[in-house]
Design a protein around this motif. Structure first.
Motif, PDB file in Angstrom:
ATOM      1  N   ARG A 208      53.281  31.285  64.470  1.00 35.62           N
ATOM      2  CA  ARG A 208      53.461  30.103  65.315  1.00 35.62           C
ATOM      3  C   ARG A 208      52.967  28.793  64.721  1.00 35.62           C
TER       4      ARG A 208
ATOM      5  N   GLU B  48      44.199  19.958  54.659  1.00 34.98           N
ATOM      6  CA  GLU B  48      43.687  19.677  53.311  1.00 34.98           C
ATOM      7  C   GLU B  48      44.469  20.463  52.252  1.00 34.98           C
TER       8      GLU B  48
ATOM      9  N   GLU C 171      37.323  18.710  62.121  1.00 34.43           N
ATOM     10  CA  GLU C 171      36.009  19.256  61.743  1.00 34.43           C
ATOM     11  C   GLU C 171      34.861  18.620  62.519  1.00 34.43           C
TER      12      GLU C 171
HETATM   13  C1  3H9 Z   1      37.647  23.451  58.469  1.00 34.45           C
HETATM   14  O1  3H9 Z   1      38.811  23.605  58.281  1.00 34.45           O
HETATM   15  C2  3H9 Z   1      36.684  23.064  57.367  1.00 34.45           C
HETATM   16  C3  3H9 Z   1      37.338  22.573  56.116  1.00 34.45           C
HETATM   17  O2  3H9 Z   1      37.543  21.167  56.180  1.00 34.45           O
HETATM   18  C4  3H9 Z   1      36.511  22.767  54.885  1.00 34.45           C
HETATM   19  C5  3H9 Z   1      36.053  24.137  54.589  1.00 34.45           C
HETATM   20  C6  3H9 Z   1      35.312  24.226  53.273  1.00 34.45           C
HETATM   21  N1  3H9 Z   1      39.176  30.098  62.566  1.00 34.45           N
HETATM   22  O3  3H9 Z   1      42.745  28.127  70.449  1.00 34.45           O
HETATM   23  P1  3H9 Z   1      43.554  29.363  70.637  1.00 34.45           P
HETATM   24  C7  3H9 Z   1      41.211  31.718  66.990  1.00 34.45           C
HETATM   25  S1  3H9 Z   1      36.956  23.713  59.988  1.00 34.45           S
HETATM   26  C8  3H9 Z   1      39.062  31.276  63.175  1.00 34.45           C
HETATM   27  O4  3H9 Z   1      43.297  30.180  71.826  1.00 34.45           O
HETATM   28  P2  3H9 Z   1      45.959  27.776  70.853  1.00 34.45           P
HETATM   29  C9  3H9 Z   1      40.687  31.429  68.391  1.00 34.45           C
HETATM   30  O5  3H9 Z   1      39.298  31.654  68.475  1.00 34.45           O
HETATM   31  C10 3H9 Z   1      38.282  24.278  60.989  1.00 34.45           C
HETATM   32  N2  3H9 Z   1      39.645  31.563  64.360  1.00 34.45           N
HETATM   33  O6  3H9 Z   1      45.125  29.088  70.508  1.00 34.45           O
HETATM   34  C11 3H9 Z   1      41.493  32.401  69.227  1.00 34.45           C
HETATM   35  O7  3H9 Z   1      40.883  33.687  69.092  1.00 34.45           O
HETATM   36  P3  3H9 Z   1      40.888  34.741  70.333  1.00 34.45           P
HETATM   37  C12 3H9 Z   1      39.139  23.177  61.437  1.00 34.45           C
HETATM   38  C13 3H9 Z   1      40.371  30.604  64.929  1.00 34.45           C
HETATM   39  O8  3H9 Z   1      47.361  28.082  70.538  1.00 34.45           O
HETATM   40  C14 3H9 Z   1      42.845  32.417  68.503  1.00 34.45           C
HETATM   41  O9  3H9 Z   1      42.585  31.957  67.172  1.00 34.45           O
HETATM   42  N3  3H9 Z   1      40.136  23.684  62.356  1.00 34.45           N
HETATM   43  C15 3H9 Z   1      40.539  29.350  64.349  1.00 34.45           C
HETATM   44  O10 3H9 Z   1      45.569  27.287  72.204  1.00 34.45           O
HETATM   45  C16 3H9 Z   1      43.878  31.527  69.155  1.00 34.45           C
HETATM   46  O11 3H9 Z   1      43.319  30.220  69.316  1.00 34.45           O
HETATM   47  C17 3H9 Z   1      39.962  23.668  63.684  1.00 34.45           C
HETATM   48  O12 3H9 Z   1      38.955  23.249  64.180  1.00 34.45           O
HETATM   49  C18 3H9 Z   1      39.905  29.103  63.101  1.00 34.45           C
HETATM   50  N4  3H9 Z   1      40.021  27.941  62.471  1.00 34.45           N
HETATM   51  O13 3H9 Z   1      45.430  26.662  69.830  1.00 34.45           O
HETATM   52  C19 3H9 Z   1      41.107  24.202  64.493  1.00 34.45           C
HETATM   53  N5  3H9 Z   1      41.310  28.588  65.163  1.00 34.45           N
HETATM   54  O14 3H9 Z   1      42.338  34.998  70.586  1.00 34.45           O
HETATM   55  C20 3H9 Z   1      40.616  25.108  65.573  1.00 34.45           C
HETATM   56  C21 3H9 Z   1      41.637  29.356  66.208  1.00 34.45           C
HETATM   57  O15 3H9 Z   1      40.106  35.882  69.779  1.00 34.45           O
HETATM   58  N6  3H9 Z   1      41.683  25.716  66.318  1.00 34.45           N
HETATM   59  N7  3H9 Z   1      41.061  30.576  66.086  1.00 34.45           N
HETATM   60  O16 3H9 Z   1      40.204  34.003  71.454  1.00 34.45           O
HETATM   61  C22 3H9 Z   1      42.389  25.075  67.278  1.00 34.45           C
HETATM   62  O17 3H9 Z   1      42.238  23.900  67.521  1.00 34.45           O
HETATM   63  C23 3H9 Z   1      43.359  25.879  68.088  1.00 34.45           C
HETATM   64  O18 3H9 Z   1      43.003  27.236  67.942  1.00 34.45           O
HETATM   65  C24 3H9 Z   1      44.852  25.740  67.678  1.00 34.45           C
HETATM   66  C25 3H9 Z   1      45.692  26.778  68.463  1.00 34.45           C
HETATM   67  C26 3H9 Z   1      45.313  24.326  68.032  1.00 34.45           C
HETATM   68  C27 3H9 Z   1      45.047  25.987  66.210  1.00 34.45           C
END
Ligand code: 3H9
Length: 699
Positions: A63, A111, A131
């Motif tokens: 997705r 990134e 972040e």
């Molecule tokens: C980063 O990238 C740092 C870098 O700059 C540098 C590194 C060196 N990781 O939210 P949902 C899981 S920091 C692991 O319900 P939606 C979430 O917990 C990261 N798991 O779906 C859930 O698990 P469960 C920057 C993740 O459709 C499932 O996926 N990125 C991550 O409503 C579904 O998620 C963010 O901060 C992840 N990164 O929304 C983005 N993301 O089913 C964070 C999600 O077990 N994510 N999960 O409960 C979001 O904003 C939303 O999840 C997204 C989808 C919009 C992607």
């Protein structure tokens, strides 16, 4: 010739003649965990050594494109290869690499795209650097490569707000190169062919120059110092973006160092706890059963709460029938809802057309009988059990079979309310927080006989309203108000014992509350708490030390806060000033009660406030009112303005530790052994070496 091979479980390569496709497949959101990082590095290295492809296109299955680094890995020992190294290898690829983005390309996902030599967005794409919401900053080139493509201003807006932008906005800014429609793999093939044909230009982002904007950097830094003094990572974002004028390798070093510093802060732990907690509260069997359909909602009561709840339903596209007993009350309700919707238009949350549609879906009525066809009724009248008994008895005869009957009561017994109907299985509490169309918390209160399907509907309804539904059991005040009533006493004792209301407010604002409790009291109206104290005076245990005689005396003067021009503060102009007469009342009381005022440091004030909150939070877990510590934490983040970066009271309790907490409570108990008692659960956890995070995992 076409060949396909799996690099590992998350990454595969498909080669079609001169074109190599790399597919990322790591459901649910393609987070760049260790296998994704390793697989990307191996794939790019492998394709470069074979040197038989002319172009590489990276796309993702499922997705969404990559939603960022794998947040679950944070706080654990880092696993190689690191994201910045993988992206540097992609940028250094001799074969041009393009990326095809769909869904959301966030954080490390965006990134990754920035490190490729051209970015193609698919319709509906959103890109962002969220972040900062996790206490971090982009740590894999975002602060260095995005300014090269879209400028410092665009980068600062995106990285400091944490909000994603539309593909159209990204295209306009230069953050992506094309916006097309189609399936990611098909687009990958078509765009790769364009690279070969020379109709899609590619270049390493690092080769571009950044236009420095010292004024913008300085203004942004100053604004942040004023507005977000508590937070660590926003300030680091500005420093990192400022370094983007350096050669890429040097700027990346500055970014990496700042990212590693942010990783070490407790703010990162608190904010990531909040990210997972928000999702965990509804990740329980009670929320997952079959739900009933809710097509129309009835709301009884057009006061502040009823109107706020009606607004929330209308904003979610649900038709609402609003019931009041008299025309003037009904008119006031409609006027409040209209004002709320206009506010949503002003804040850019609603278009004029949608506002008109929402108002058209509102049916005001003076007849309870008009609730005969609604699927859910929410009663939001004032807190009198007699009135509620009467209403629920009537609803039982009016509402259709299968309709859900909910009360928005803040304190009263849902079982007693349910017993006034012949269908207690259809009754539950839906406790909203004011302003109900803004605050995201919804306590879903389970009565002894609430049917599982009704409870599941409560959670589905919360989701529809974009609220955070938290399961609570019946008790006086449920989770939030019960805990608040307890720590409010600690605030009263602090003032009686020597701290001034302004000192308490300043200390707690320093902790991160938007407003100290006395300013909040003045804003909400001190008469509300006073009325409540008078109503419950006979339930007060005379052996308990009375916490708020000063608040009663202030109210006796007719000083109810902002609305009367004075309370703990005076309000001649916009800025509250300490009310010297309120201070005199407090000092006189101390003399009458024989209290020698103590000096409390800001740290001591915060410690007592937080410890009182933690003690009652533990009791709420102990007796099962809340299911898990994370539920209590989310109640406070989404309903009470507890600073998100602190994660919640029980996340804080883990930072303090069981031993230190017990010592603290026992220390305070020397002054007041009735109020300060160590909960048995805390002693048991201490003996077993358990944390609240452990309890979350067990539940
Ligand atoms: C980063 O990238 C740092 C870098 O700059 C540098 C590194 C060196 N990781 O939210 P949902 C899981 S920091 C692991 O319900 P939606 C979430 O917990 C990261 N798991 O779906 C859930 O698990 P469960 C920057 C993740 O459709 C499932 O996926 N990125 C991550 O409503 C579904 O998620 C963010 O901060 C992840 N990164 O929304 C983005 N993301 O089913 C964070 C999600 O077990 N994510 N999960 O409960 C979001 O904003 C939303 O999840 C997204 C989808 C919009 C992607």
């Amino acid at each position: 010739m076409t060949t396909s091979s799996a690099v590992n479980a998350n990454i595969s390569i498909e080669q079609l003649g001169d074109i190599a496709l790399i597919c990322i497949d790591n459901p649910p959101v393609n987070a760049s965990g260790q296998l994704v990082r390793q697989g990307l590095l191996d794939a790019v290295t492998q394709l470069n050594s074979a040197a038989d492809a002319k172009v590489i296109a990276i796309y993702a299955a499922g997705r969404t494109f990559v939603a960022g680094a794998d947040i679950k890995e944070f706080g654990k020992p880092p696993l190689e290869p690191y994201l910045p190294d993988v992206f540097n290898a992609i940028e250094a690829s001799a074969i041009p690499v393009i990326s095809i983005l769909h869904g959301t390309a966030l954080g490390g996902g965006f990134e990754l795209a920035l490190s490729t030599h051209a970015r193609i967005g698919l319709k509906g794409l959103k890109v962002g650097l969220p972040e900062v919401n996790l206490g971090l900053l982009p740590g894999a080139g975002g602060t260095q490569r995005l300014p090269r493509l879209a400028g410092m201003g665009f980068t600062l807006d995106m990285a400091l707000s944490g909000k994603p932008v539309s593909a159209e906005a990204a295209l306009e800014a230069g953050a992506i190169d094309r916006l097309v429609e189609g399936d990611p793999r098909d687009v990958a093939l078509a765009m790769a062919q364009e690279v070969i044909d020379g109709t899609l230009a590619t270049r390493p982002t690092g080769s571009l120059q950044v236009a420095a904007d010292e004024t913008l950097l300085e203004e942004t830094a100053n604004k942040l110092r004023m507005k977000q003094p508590h937070l660590f990572s926003p300030h680091k974002i500005v420093e990192a973006v400022a370094a983007s004028t350096l050669p890429l390798a040097e700027g990346l070093k500055v970014e990496r160092a700042a990212f590693m510093d942010a990783m070490q802060t407790p703010q990162r732990g608190g904010l990531i706890h909040a990210f997972f907690g928000e999702r965990a509260v509804s990740n329980i069997p009670e929320a997952k059963g079959d739900a009933r359909d809710i097509a129309k909602v009835g709301i009884i009561g057009g006061g502040t709460m009823g109107s706020g709840i009606a607004t929330a339903c209308l904003l979610a596209g649900l038709p609402v029938r609003l019931i009041e007993v008299a025309q003037d009350g009904l008119d006031r309700g409609v006027a409040t809802i209209t004002k709320n919707l206009e506010g949503a238009v002003k804040r850019g949350k609603l278009t004029q057309a949608k506002k008109a549609a929402a108002l058209a879906a509102l049916e005001p009525s003076l007849a309870m009988e008009d609730l005969a066809d609604v699927d859910l009724v929410i009663e939001a009248v004032f807190e009198s059990m007699d009135v509620k008994r009467d209403i629920f008895g009537k609803l039982d005869t009016i509402c259709k079979d299968g309709a859900i009957l909910a009360s928005n009561t803040s304190y009263l017994d849902i079982n007693e309310i349910a017993a006034c109907t012949s269908r207690p299985g259809d009754v539950l509490g839906l406790h909203f927080f004011s302003p109900a169309h803004v605050m995201r918390l919804l306590e879903i209160v389970q009565g002894a006989e609430t049917a599982p399907e009704v409870l599941a509907t409560g959670f589905a309804f919360a989701k529809r309203l974009k609220k955070v539904g938290v399961l609570a059991q019946v008790c006086d005040g449920f989770i939030g108000n019960r805990i608040m009533n307890h720590y409010a006493k600690a605030v009263g004792y602090l003032v009686l014992d020597g701290a001034s209301p302004a000192e308490v407010d300043q200390a707690l604002e320093g902790f991160g509350l938007a407003m100290g409790p006395h300013k909040v009291g003045d804003l909400a109206g001190l008469d509300i708490g006073w009325a409540n104290r008078k109503r419950t005076a006979d339930q007060r245990d005379p052996a308990d030390r009375y916490a708020t005689p000063h608040a009663d005396r202030i109210c006796e003067q007719g000083w109810f806060g902002r609305k009367t021009g004075s309370g703990y503060y005076t309000y001649e102009d916009k800025h509250p000033k300490v009310n010297p007469e309120a201070i005199k009342i407090i000092e006189d009381l101390r003399s009458e009660l024989g209290i020698t005022p103590q000096d409390f440091s800001a740290e001591e004030i915060v410690d007592r406030y937080l410890t009182a909150m933690i003690v009652e939070s533990i009791r709420v877990i102990e007796d099962g009112t809340a299911k898990r510590p994370v539920d209590v934490d989310m109640v406070f983040l989404f309903g009470y303005g507890f600073p998100r970066f602190r994660g919640g009271p029980l996340h804080q309790a883990d930072q303090i530790g069981t031993k230190a907490l017990i010592k603290r409570i026992e220390g305070y108990a020397v002054e007041d052994a009735r109020y300060w008692q160590v909960p048995q659960l805390l002693r048991d956890m201490d003996a077993a070496g358990q944390t609240f995070a452990d309890l979350n995992k067990k539940a």
